[in-house]
Every structure is written in structure tokens, then in C-alpha cells.
Design a protein around this motif. Structure first.
Motif, PDB file in Angstrom:
ATOM      1  N   PHE A 152      39.303  29.372  37.331  1.00  0.00           N
ATOM      2  CA  PHE A 152      39.867  30.656  36.902  1.00  0.00           C
ATOM      3  C   PHE A 152      39.339  31.698  37.861  1.00  0.00           C
ATOM      4  CE2 PHE A 152      39.921  29.571  32.063  1.00  0.00           C
ATOM      5  CZ  PHE A 152      40.716  28.477  32.341  1.00  0.00           C
ATOM      6  N   TYR A 153      40.205  32.583  38.326  1.00  0.00           N
ATOM      7  CA  TYR A 153      39.695  33.645  39.197  1.00  0.00           C
ATOM      8  C   TYR A 153      40.406  34.952  38.904  1.00  0.00           C
ATOM      9  CZ  TYR A 153      43.699  31.967  41.869  1.00  0.00           C
ATOM     10  OH  TYR A 153      44.932  31.567  42.236  1.00  0.00           O
ATOM     11  N   SER A 154      39.698  36.022  39.171  1.00  0.00           N
ATOM     12  CA  SER A 154      40.235  37.325  38.794  1.00  0.00           C
ATOM     13  C   SER A 154      39.539  38.436  39.558  1.00  0.00           C
ATOM     14  CB  SER A 154      40.019  37.528  37.305  1.00  0.00           C
ATOM     15  OG  SER A 154      40.436  38.807  36.942  1.00  0.00           O
TER      16      SER A 154
ATOM     17  N   PHE B  91      31.369  56.453  43.109  1.00  0.00           N
ATOM     18  CA  PHE B  91      29.985  56.126  42.773  1.00  0.00           C
ATOM     19  C   PHE B  91      29.824  55.330  41.482  1.00  0.00           C
ATOM     20  CE2 PHE B  91      29.368  59.593  45.745  1.00  0.00           C
ATOM     21  CZ  PHE B  91      28.392  59.039  46.559  1.00  0.00           C
ATOM     22  N   PHE B  92      30.783  55.406  40.599  1.00  0.00           N
ATOM     23  CA  PHE B  92      30.579  54.756  39.312  1.00  0.00           C
ATOM     24  C   PHE B  92      31.571  53.633  39.005  1.00  0.00           C
ATOM     25  CE2 PHE B  92      28.869  59.134  38.787  1.00  0.00           C
ATOM     26  CZ  PHE B  92      27.545  58.772  38.754  1.00  0.00           C
ATOM     27  N   MET B  93      32.473  53.330  39.931  1.00  0.00           N
ATOM     28  CA  MET B  93      33.387  52.203  39.717  1.00  0.00           C
ATOM     29  C   MET B  93      33.284  51.278  40.918  1.00  0.00           C
ATOM     30  SD  MET B  93      36.650  54.241  38.216  1.00  0.00           S
ATOM     31  CE  MET B  93      37.663  52.925  37.613  1.00  0.00           C
ATOM     32  N   SER B  94      33.646  50.015  40.697  1.00  0.00           N
ATOM     33  CA  SER B  94      33.538  49.104  41.827  1.00  0.00           C
ATOM     34  C   SER B  94      34.637  48.051  41.808  1.00  0.00           C
ATOM     35  CB  SER B  94      32.177  48.427  41.818  1.00  0.00           C
ATOM     36  OG  SER B  94      32.023  47.702  40.626  1.00  0.00           O
ATOM     37  N   HIS B  95      34.813  47.402  42.929  1.00  0.00           N
ATOM     38  CA  HIS B  95      35.781  46.318  43.088  1.00  0.00           C
ATOM     39  C   HIS B  95      35.053  45.025  42.737  1.00  0.00           C
ATOM     40  CE1 HIS B  95      38.722  44.052  45.955  1.00  0.00           C
ATOM     41  NE2 HIS B  95      38.879  43.735  44.702  1.00  0.00           N
ATOM     42  N   LYS B  96      35.436  44.450  41.622  1.00  0.00           N
ATOM     43  CA  LYS B  96      34.713  43.269  41.143  1.00  0.00           C
ATOM     44  C   LYS B  96      35.591  42.037  41.261  1.00  0.00           C
ATOM     45  CE  LYS B  96      32.762  46.113  37.492  1.00  0.00           C
ATOM     46  NZ  LYS B  96      33.837  47.063  37.177  1.00  0.00           N
ATOM     47  N   LYS B  97      34.969  40.920  41.621  1.00  0.00           N
ATOM     48  CA  LYS B  97      35.695  39.647  41.667  1.00  0.00           C
ATOM     49  C   LYS B  97      34.880  38.612  40.916  1.00  0.00           C
ATOM     50  CE  LYS B  97      37.846  40.403  46.148  1.00  0.00           C
ATOM     51  NZ  LYS B  97      37.779  40.049  47.562  1.00  0.00           N
ATOM     52  N   ILE B  98      35.595  37.749  40.210  1.00  0.00           N
ATOM     53  CA  ILE B  98      34.887  36.720  39.460  1.00  0.00           C
ATOM     54  C   ILE B  98      35.657  35.396  39.558  1.00  0.00           C
ATOM     55  CG2 ILE B  98      35.984  37.359  37.266  1.00  0.00           C
ATOM     56  CD1 ILE B  98      33.193  36.794  35.984  1.00  0.00           C
TER      57      ILE B  98
ATOM     58  N   LYS C 177      41.790  34.692  46.088  1.00  0.00           N
ATOM     59  CA  LYS C 177      42.118  33.269  46.206  1.00  0.00           C
ATOM     60  C   LYS C 177      41.026  32.453  45.530  1.00  0.00           C
ATOM     61  CE  LYS C 177      44.481  33.631  50.621  1.00  0.00           C
ATOM     62  NZ  LYS C 177      43.835  34.399  51.680  1.00  0.00           N
ATOM     63  N   PRO C 178      41.387  31.240  45.099  1.00  0.00           N
ATOM     64  CA  PRO C 178      40.325  30.397  44.548  1.00  0.00           C
ATOM     65  C   PRO C 178      39.288  30.071  45.627  1.00  0.00           C
ATOM     66  CG  PRO C 178      42.411  29.205  44.690  1.00  0.00           C
ATOM     67  CD  PRO C 178      42.709  30.611  45.006  1.00  0.00           C
TER      68      PRO C 178
ATOM     69  N   PHE D 291      42.977  36.757  34.159  1.00  0.00           N
ATOM     70  CA  PHE D 291      42.678  35.738  35.162  1.00  0.00           C
ATOM     71  C   PHE D 291      43.907  34.937  35.593  1.00  0.00           C
ATOM     72  CE2 PHE D 291      42.045  34.100  30.941  1.00  0.00           C
ATOM     73  CZ  PHE D 291      42.769  32.927  30.963  1.00  0.00           C
ATOM     74  N   ILE D 292      43.741  34.274  36.720  1.00  0.00           N
ATOM     75  CA  ILE D 292      44.752  33.329  37.198  1.00  0.00           C
ATOM     76  C   ILE D 292      44.105  31.955  37.067  1.00  0.00           C
ATOM     77  CG2 ILE D 292      46.218  32.653  39.147  1.00  0.00           C
ATOM     78  CD1 ILE D 292      45.629  35.496  40.276  1.00  0.00           C
ATOM     79  N   GLU D 293      44.925  30.971  36.655  1.00  0.00           N
ATOM     80  CA  GLU D 293      44.368  29.661  36.428  1.00  0.00           C
ATOM     81  C   GLU D 293      44.907  28.704  37.498  1.00  0.00           C
ATOM     82  OE1 GLU D 293      45.048  28.346  32.346  1.00  0.00           O
ATOM     83  OE2 GLU D 293      45.237  26.328  33.156  1.00  0.00           O
ATOM     84  N   ALA D 294      44.034  27.857  38.045  1.00  0.00           N
ATOM     85  CA  ALA D 294      44.488  26.892  39.047  1.00  0.00           C
ATOM     86  C   ALA D 294      43.933  25.518  38.691  1.00  0.00           C
ATOM     87  CB  ALA D 294      44.026  27.312  40.431  1.00  0.00           C
ATOM     88  N   ARG D 295      44.780  24.511  38.826  1.00  0.00           N
ATOM     89  CA  ARG D 295      44.359  23.146  38.544  1.00  0.00           C
ATOM     90  C   ARG D 295      43.718  22.626  39.814  1.00  0.00           C
ATOM     91  NH1 ARG D 295      42.593  19.466  36.022  1.00  0.00           N
ATOM     92  NH2 ARG D 295      43.503  17.432  35.715  1.00  0.00           N
ATOM     93  N   GLU D 296      42.549  22.007  39.679  1.00  0.00           N
ATOM     94  CA  GLU D 296      41.872  21.445  40.847  1.00  0.00           C
ATOM     95  C   GLU D 296      41.609  19.972  40.626  1.00  0.00           C
ATOM     96  OE1 GLU D 296      38.493  23.951  41.564  1.00  0.00           O
ATOM     97  OE2 GLU D 296      39.609  25.079  43.064  1.00  0.00           O
TER      98      GLU D 296
END
Lengths: 417, 523
Positions: free
Chosen positions: B166-168, B470-477, B116-117, B155-160
Motif C-alpha cells: 500500500f502506498y500513499s 513551516f507547518f505543513m509537509s509533503h508526506k509519503k508512506i 510509486k511502490p 492509499f493505492i494498493e498493489a499486488r506483489e
């Protein structure tokens, strides 16, 4: 230059680096620190060259015995990872490489004083134990492509575990306060035992092994005569019995498969100290060992003050400990256990036979698996976890050396004989 | 009331198995008992372990014997197959399953929950990076979107209110890596159970020239009658090419009953026959180091030779699911074999002869007659140059040859198989001792393990699972574009469940790229 000269140079460089790093720890002079890094890099470069040259030397031997073998196969089969000596050298190489990476990444030299002594101990062990340094042709069981990946990955993992051991130990030193605290007792006693064993090995070397060199010459002469007479080397040292013109106890000697005479480890290890024939000597060494452990316990806080004054945080140590294990564990699982099992399946027809080496590597695996899961446990952070990291490496040492020296099993190639 | 009680009991059992404390206890128990198992020699002669106990504890012979008796009763002399060790392994499996299931819903929520944003409040709490660029958010939107895309995020784009967000997220499924690893352990254990239940592990000491249709896995002492019965069954299986059904028919007994007997006596019918044509040990030149152990094997089915293969230590032979591994060798007691001699006259072609002791032969084209007088499997010489045999195995096989011409003895000496310099005769002829055939057996490990593929599958799954874990991860930006007068403030926030620094480096690169695209308008 041949490989043994270069190995000699790297050994001296690492031991010198160890002394400089410890000096750096004590005086914190940045120029001393730079000198330590330079000496370590010099040692690393000469060791790299030494490994490459040894590889070419054993390549030459391989094609002499197997002229029909293809180039790639010959290169694979002659990789210098075939006995205890070569694997220890590779372990030290990985350890120093890993350390240099950390030093440059974290821009911090203080680990050096804890990592280089491991390299120093391994190098001292090579000479004190008198293991064979010869380039030996491969025995049938080792003639497999799995040798390279299995041994290489195992030792890369061991090196990362050694790094986590150093940082774990430093964490304990930094974080423990009182002498009565169990984590304080743990690290001081562990370090005390390490020190005591190494000092005693040194005493045994000087007091028992060196005086045996003249006898060794006698045995070597007999072996040479045997060779001249029968055109082959004896299978067992006892066959030389009739060729000796001096009174020598042959039980103290081993003869390698390629015909080199060695003083057997059992004939002198702890013979001047803990297992001395004179009761006074034996009691004295037990007391001295206990005294040393006590001294480390009593004055351990000096080390804490040394590390404490350096720009190094316990969080950083904790992070390096975790990261090294997070890298080493999957490599160990894949290269050590899984590839080992597949190879065993091909060579012996059993992927798992509970042989002492296998069992001990499983124990090591369990310790590190526990380390990785311990963060999920309440109250298992910081010191307790650092203790597990230190114990993990003790299990590694036993898997690697203890099993070869003390227990028998299928993995006999790594033994000292 | 009753139902409630029941439920709480199930809960209790569940919680017991789901606890990590139990896992720790099981780890410690498996580890601790395994150590005992590596010190005490497993399935060894009792005397060996008695000696070990005396050495370890400094106790007397009697005490050591009774101590070993106790350890034996407790299963420690064959502990990895004892009921309690297997129970520990099963307990470990149960703990692993329930522990994983117990935590799955929580993890699953983290995997499935869509990103979520962020609110302004959350932006404050999460580690963030900022920069200010010239221009309105609308103008910069595209450049920011490309930068996020280039960093590998859809990404997903949201107007604020004051701009855009942008979040992904990426790698949400990597949170399940741990489950894949746990599953692999269960697969390996399952493969082991399949192997133990449906497989066979035994050996076959196959003498040169002999054919066998059975393999062996001895199981304890047998009485005289039992031994005789065992011999009869082996005999029958040998004549039926290891066909148990046919053997039962010929015996006139029920096949099941016969199979039970075979199991009792540790006989395993191969379902075909295998013959050892030859066995050789090759040594590295000039040393006693073995270079190769090689057996030439032939598989026979329906009276026909179907497969021929020579095997060495790392290269076994598999036929019909049964694998033969080169594992040992030895001498067949009281066997009389054939000496294979390769005779090359000074000028002439080589000739191969098979002979026995005291046989005579002529060097082709001459009057020189040789006699094979003596044999030693492991010849050596003592200080007075007298020959003696130092081992029973063929460590240095040698024959003593005596040569005579016109009834007169000319010369004699030892010819060693491993040393070509001994093959030359004084007259320039060569007599090579090629082999002493028919006296050695090759020790074959024989195995049929239908579970091994499950174990291998488990290994692959484990490698994959460990890599993900060990070498991959759940990333959020999250990227927020905030209008500030004629400028735009760009705020980047990010999280990762592992290796956050790597993601931060990526974000730094992204920001560096953005600031360049603006033409140096950063603050």
C-alpha cells in the motif's frame, strides 16, 4: 500576595536556577540537575501567578478610569504588555516556558546553563536600568485590540529566537577548535562584550546610581509638595526647581507620566566606567573590558570541555536552533510585522513609515530569512549558520532595547521614561 | 554564432539574477543602509544630524556640516525614498521572481510526480518500522488498509510477488508554500507602488469651527509669487468644495495645468469639505497622562452635512476613499475663542454660557456678578504661589474669575478646566470651565491609498504561505505486507520533507493499533 512580591520570588528563583544549572554543567551531578529544574519550575509558577495578579491589578485600574467599559474590553485593555517592564517579564516567561518544553522533550538539562542566563540578564537589566515598574493607564495610541496580539506574538517570537541563540552559541562552542578560527573569535568576542557590558552596568549601578538615592528622595519630597500645593503632578521635573531645598541636579531625574520620580538612565549608564569623567577611570574600564574579552577568547575552550562531556550532540543543537527559528519566524512575520503594519495603518494612517523600530524589525527579519535560506547555499552549514542565528538575536536585542534607548521614533511607549 | 552569443548573454543575466549569492548581497545592502537610516534622523532639521555626527565621531562643527552635506547628496537624509534604495528594493523583487522561477521546474516535478511502490532495495534505504502478525496477507489486508486510512492517507494498493504493498502521499502541493510566500512579498511591494503612484499622504491642521476642502503635503520652499498663486488656488478650491474641475473652469485654465500646479504646491483637493466641530484632550484623573484625543468631524458635500463622526487615535474617519486620522493638535496662533462656562446656582438648574474675556455674567437667581478677567492655557504656581503659564498648549487651561455683589468685589480666583475641585464657589454655586472653543486645531493625517488592499491581500497570502511552508509537509508512506509461512511481516516506510518525527509518531500509533487488532501476535 501582590504581584511585585511574586515577581521578586520568581527573579530570585531564576537567578538561583541559573547558578544551579551552571553548577550542573560543571559537575554533571544528576541530583543537581533535578534541583535546577525544580527551582526553575517554582520560579515559573510564581511568575505565572504574578502576571495573573498584575493583570487583575491593572484591570482594577482600568475599570476605575473607564467604568463604562465592558468586561471583555477591560480584560483586553488591561493585559500586562504595555511598557518595557511588562514586555520583558512576558519575554522571560515565554523563554522559560519554551526552555522547559525543550528540556522535557529532549530530556536534556544542559541547555539550562545557557538559557537561564538570558533570563537572568533580562531581570538584571530591569533593575539596573531602573525602568518604571508601575501599572500605568494606557495612552491613546495603545488603546487598540491589536496591542495584545502584536506584542504577544512579537515576544513569543523573541523567546524562540533567544532559544535559538543559546543553542547556536552552544553549537559554536562545541564545534570550534582553534583560537585563530573566525567562528571561535566570533563567539568568544560576542560573549565577552555581553559580559563586559553587564559587569559595567553593575558597577555603574553601585557607584553612581545608589549614591543618587538620597537625592532622589529630595526630588520625591518636592514632587509630593508640588502635588499637595497644586493638586496635580508636574509635567516635567524642571517644574520642581523652586521647591527644592537642597542642591540637586534635576537633569538626572525623570518624572513618569503617572508622577513617579526616577533616576534617568542617561545619568548613570557607563558613567562610572566607559564614560567616566576621570580619564584614568575611563581608560581603565576600556582596558578591563578588552581584557575580559581577551580572557574569554583565551579560556573559551574550558566551556567547550564542559559541554563536550555532556550527552549532547551538535546535530541536536543544530536541530533545535533550526526548529526554534522555524517556529519563531512565521510568528514574528505575522504578529510583529504584519499585525504591526495593520495597526500602524489604523492608528497613524501609514502601514510602513520606516521608523527606527520598524526598520530594525525588518533587519531582524532579513537576518532570519537569510538563516532559513542559507541551507540552500553551498558550504553554508553548521558553524556559519549558527553565527547567523546568534547575529539574528543580537538584531532582536537591538530592535527591542537599542531602538528604545538610543533612537527616537513613533514607538516611544517602550522607552524607559 | 550571433544567436549563440546572445543566448549565453541572456543565460548569464538569468543566472546572475537566479543566484542566491545576489540575494545575500541585496539582503546585506538593504540591511546595512537601513541601519544608517535609523541612526541619521530622516527628513530632519540639518542641525539635529550635525549634533549627532559631532557626538558620534567627536569631530568639529565644520567637518560635521560637510560630512552631512556629503550624506545629504548621497540621499541618506531621506534614504528610504532615494532612487538607489528604491532600486535596491526593485532589484530584490527581480531577484525573488527569477530565483523562484529558476527553481520552479524542479519543485513542480516533485509535486506532480506520482508516488510509486518501493523496491526492496529502496525499502532498505528509507527509515522503516516492522512488525509481524499472525495470518495470511489476504486476511490482514483489510485491517492494514483501515489503519492507513485512519492515519489520514488515501492509499493505492498493489499486488506483489509475496503479498501486497500500500502506498500513499499527502501534501505534495505544500512544496509550493515557499512560492506563495514569495508571491506575497511581490504583492506587498506592488501595493506599495500603487499607493505611491495613485495615492496621497498629507495632513490638515483643522481649527475648531473651520471647514476645509483641501489637504496639504508641503514640498520645499516657494517664492513670494508662487505663494500668492498657491493661496489663490487654495481659496478657489475652498469655495468649490475641493472640486478641481470646477476650480479650473472658474480660473479659466486647463484642468491638467491646474492639477500640475497643485501637485507642485502640495495641495490635494478632497472633493468634499470637512469641518472640525470640536477637539478635546481628556486626561486620566489626577495625572498628566492623556487618556483620549477626540475630534468631532463633519463631512459636507453639495452643501449638505453627509457624515458626522468623532474620531480618536485608533478609530479614523473614512469618506470617499479618503481617511482622516487623529495625529496631533495645537493652538491656532492669535486666535480668540469662546469660553464655554456651565453655571449652576446653589439651588437651580445649570445654564451654559458662551463668553469672551472681560465679559460679565450673573449667577442666576442672585446678585452675584462674575467677570472673566484672565486666561491661561497652562496654569501653574511658583514657589511664592504666584501664577504663571508654563506651556503654550492647553495643558492646564484656567480662567480667572472675579465676583462682585452690588459693586463690591467679593472674591476672585482661578478655575481650572481639568480640576473639578476648583469649580466650587464659596457660596455653594458651581462655575464649570467646560471649554475654550475655537483656539485649538486638530492635526489630521489625511490619506488616500488605493494600494492598501493589495498590501493587505499580500499580508493574508503571506500568512497562508508561511503556514504551509513551516507547518505543513509533503508526506509519503509505504506499507508492505510480506508473507512469511503462516505469518505476515508488515513493513512501514515513510518520508517527509519536514518534521519527520511527527509522521513517525503517527506511524507508531498506527502500528500499535494494528498489533492490538491482531490480539497480541506481535514479535
Amino acid at each position: 500576595m501582590n504581584s511585585s512580591t511574586l515577581f521578586g520570588i520568581s527573579t530570585m528563583a531564576y537567578i538561583l536556577a541559573m547558578i544551579i544549572y551552571i553548577t550542573y554543567l560543571a559537575f554533571k551531578n544528576s541530583q543537581v540537575g533535578i534541583a535546577a529544574t525544580i527551582v526553575t519550575i517554582a520560579g515559573f509558577v510564581s511568575q505565572t501567578l504574578a502576571i495573573v495578579i498584575r493583570w487583575t491589578e491593572s484591570y482594577a485600574q482600568w475599570i476605575m478610569f473607564n467604568p463604562e467599559s465592558s468586561f471583555i474590553l477591560s480584560v483586553l485593555r488591561s493585559a500586562p504588555l504595555r511598557n518595557l517592564f511588562e514586555s520583558l517579564i512576558f519575554f522571560i516567561w515565554c523563554l522559560i516556558l519554551g526552555y522547559l518544553i525543550i528540556e522535557f522533550k529532549y530530556k536534556n538539562r544542559s541547555f539550562g546553563a545557557f538559557v537561564t542566563p538570558i533570563a537572568g540578564l533580562a531581570l538584571a537589566f530591569i533593575d539596573l536600568s531602573g525602568m518604571s515598574k508601575e501599572i500605568e493607564p494606557l495612552v491613546p495610541a495603545l488603546q487598540s485590540n491589536w496591542l495584545l496580539v502584536h506584542v504577544m506574538m512579537s515576544f513569543i517570537a523573541y523567546a524562540t529566537f533567544a532559544l535559538s541563540f543559546s543553542t547556536g552559541l552552544m553549537y559554536l562552542i562545541l564545534k570550534t577548535e582553534k583560537r585563530g578560527e573566525s567562528s571561535y573569535i566570533f563567539w568568544t568576542v560576542t560573549s565577552g562584550i555581553f559580559l563586559a557590558v553587564l559587569i559595567m552596568m553593575g558597577i555603574d549601578f553601585v557607584k553612581v546610581k545608589i549614591p543618587m538615592y538620597s537625592q532622589k528622595k529630595v526630588v520625591e519630597r518636592a514632587a509630593k509638595e508640588y502635588y499637595v500645593r497644586y493638586g496635580k503632578m508636574p509635567d516635567h521635573v524642571i517644574e520642581l526647581k523652586n521647591l527644592l531645598n537642597e542642591n540637586v541636579d534635576l537633569q538626572n531625574f525623570d518624572i513618569t507620566r503617572s508622577g513617579k520620580v526616577d533616576i534617568s538612565l542617561k545619568s548613570y549608564l557607563f558613567k562610572a566606567t566607559l564614560l567616566s569623567k576621570s580619564i584614568a577611570g575611563s581608560v581603565l574600564s576600556w582596558l578591563a573590558s578588552l581584557g575580559l574579552i581577551f580572557a574569554v577568547w583565551r579560556y573559551g575552550h574550558v566551556l567547550k570541555r564542559m559541554i563536550g562531556s555532556l550527552a549532547i550532540s551538535s546535530e541536536m543543537l543544530d536541530e533545535i536552533t533550526y526548529k526554534s527559528i522555524a517556529i519563531g519566524f512565521p510568528i514574528f512575520t505575522l504578529g510583529g510585522l504584519i499585525f504591526g503594519a495593520i495597526w500602524a495603518d489604523q492608528a497613524w494612517g501609514v502601514y510602513w513609515s520606516w521608523d527606527p523600530k520598524e526598520t530594525w524589525s525588518l533587519i531582524t527579519w532579513f537576518v532570519y530569512a537569510f538563516f532559513l535560506h542559507s541551507r540552500l547555499l553551498r558550504g553554508w552549514r553548521g558553524k556559519k549558520v549558527a553565527i547567523v542565528a546568534v547575529m539574528g538575536f543580537i538584531a532582536v536585542i537591538f530592535t527591542y532595547l537599542g531602538v528604545n534607548l538610543l533612537l527616537s521614533g513613533l514607538h516611544a511607549y517602550g522607552s524607559l521614561e | 554564432m550571433e544567436e549563440n552569443k546572445n543566448k549565453s548573454l541572456i543565460d548569464k543575466v538569468w543566472n546572475f539574477f537566479a543566484s542566491i549569492t545576489l540575494a545575500v548581497v541585496i539582503f546585506a545592502l538593504i540591511g546595512g543602509t537601513s541601519i544608517v537610516g535609523t541612526i541619521l534622523e530622516q527628513n530632519a532639521e540639518p542641525e539635529k544630524n550635525v549634533k549627532l555626527l559631532i557626538k558620534m565621531f567627536g569631530i568639529g562643527h565644520e567637518t560635521a556640516h560637510s560630512l552631512l552635506g556629503v550624506l545629504d547628496k548621497l540621499g541618506f537624509t531621506d534614504m528610504y525614498h532615494s532612487w538607489w534604495f528604491i532600486a535596491l528594493l526593485l532589484l530584490f523583487a527581480a531577484n525573488l521572481i527569477i530565483c523562484s522561477l529558476d527553481r520552479l521546474p524542479r519543485i513542480w516535478k516533485l509535486v506532480k510526480e506520482p508516488i510509486k511502490p518501493l523496491t526492496d532495495e529502496q525499502f532498505k534505504n528509507i527509515g522503516k518500522k516492522e512488525l509481524v502478525l499472525k495470518g495470511k496477507p489476504e486476511k490482514l489486508k483489510e485491517a492494514v488498509g483501515t489503519a492507513v486510512k485512519n492515519a489520514g492517507f488515501k492509499f493505492i494498493e498493489a499486488r506483489e510477488a509475496n503479498g501486497y504493498q500500500f502506498y500513499s502521499e499527502k501534501g505534495n502541493y505544500t512544496r509550493l508554500g515557499v512560492y506563495i510566500t514569495h508571491l506575497s512579498i511581490l504583492l506587498i511591494l506592488a501595493g506599495a507602488i500603487i499607493g505611491i503612484t495613485f495615492g496621497f499622504k498629507g495632513f490638515l491642521n483643522l481649527p475648531e469651527g473651520r471647514t476645509y476642502s483641501v489637504a496639504f503635503a508641503p514640498s520645499g520652499f516657494l517664492s513670494k509669487e508662487e505663494e500668492a498663486e498657491m493661496e489663490a488656488i487654495i481659496e478657489k478650491l475652498q469655495t468649490t468644495e475641493g472640486n478641481a474641475q470646477e476650480a479650473a473652469r472658474q480660473f479659466g485654465v486647463d484642468e491638467k495645468a491646474l492639477k500640475a500646479k497643485m501637485k507642485r504646491y502640495g495641495i490635494w483637493p478632497l472633493g468634499f469639505s470637512i469641518r472640525c466641530d470640536n477637539f478635546l484632550v481628556d486626561f486620566y484623573k489626577g495625572s498628566n497622562m492623556p487618556k483620549e484625543y477626540r475630534s468631532w468631524l463633519t463631512v459636507i458635500q453639495g452643501g449638505k452635512e453627509v457624515v458626522k463622526k468623532s474620531i480618536v487615535v485608533n478609530d479614523p474617519l473614512t469618506y470617499a476613499g479618503v481617511t482622516f486620522y487623529q495625529s496631533s493638535f495645537g493652538m491656532v496662533p492669535n486666535a480668540h475663542g469662546e469660553f464655554i462656562m456651565k453655571i449652576t446656582p446653589k439651588s437651580g438648574a445649570p445654564e451654559t454660557r458662551q463668553m469672551h474675556r472681560d465679559d460679565k455674567f450673573i449667577i442666576p437667581g442672585t446678585d452675584l456678578q462674575g467677570t472673566l478677567k484672565d486666561f491661561s492655557p497652562a496654569l501653574s504656581f511658583d514657589a511664592n504661589n504666584r501664577p504663571f503659564t508654563f506651556a503654550e498648549q492647553m495643558n492646564n487651561p484656567a480662567v480667572f474669575l472675579e465676583f462682585s455683589e452690588k459693586g463690591k468685589t467679593k472674591y476672585s480666583g482661578w478655575i481650572m478646566k481639568r480640576y473639578p475641585q476648583t469649580w466650587a464657589l464659596p457660596d455653594g454655586h458651581t462655575v464649570e470651565f467646560a471649554d475654550y472653543w475655537g483656539v485649538e486645531y486638530t492635526g489630521l493625517q489625511v490619506r488616500k491609498d488605493p494600494g492598501v488592499w493589495v498590501v493587505y491581500l499580500g499580508c493574508i497570502v503571506m500568512a497562508v504561505g508561511l503556514y504551509i511552508t513551516f507547518f505543513m509537509s509533503h508526506k509519503k508512506i509505504w506499507v508492505k505486507l510480506l508473507e512469511e509461512k503462516s505469518n505476515t511481516r508488515i513493513i512501514v516506510a515513510l518520508t517527509a520533507n519536514k518534521n519527520r518525527p511527527a509522521l513517525e509518531t503517527k506511524a507508531d500509533k498506527m502500528i500499535a493499533l494494528l498489533s492490538k487488532s491482531d490480539g497480541g501476535g506481535k514479535q
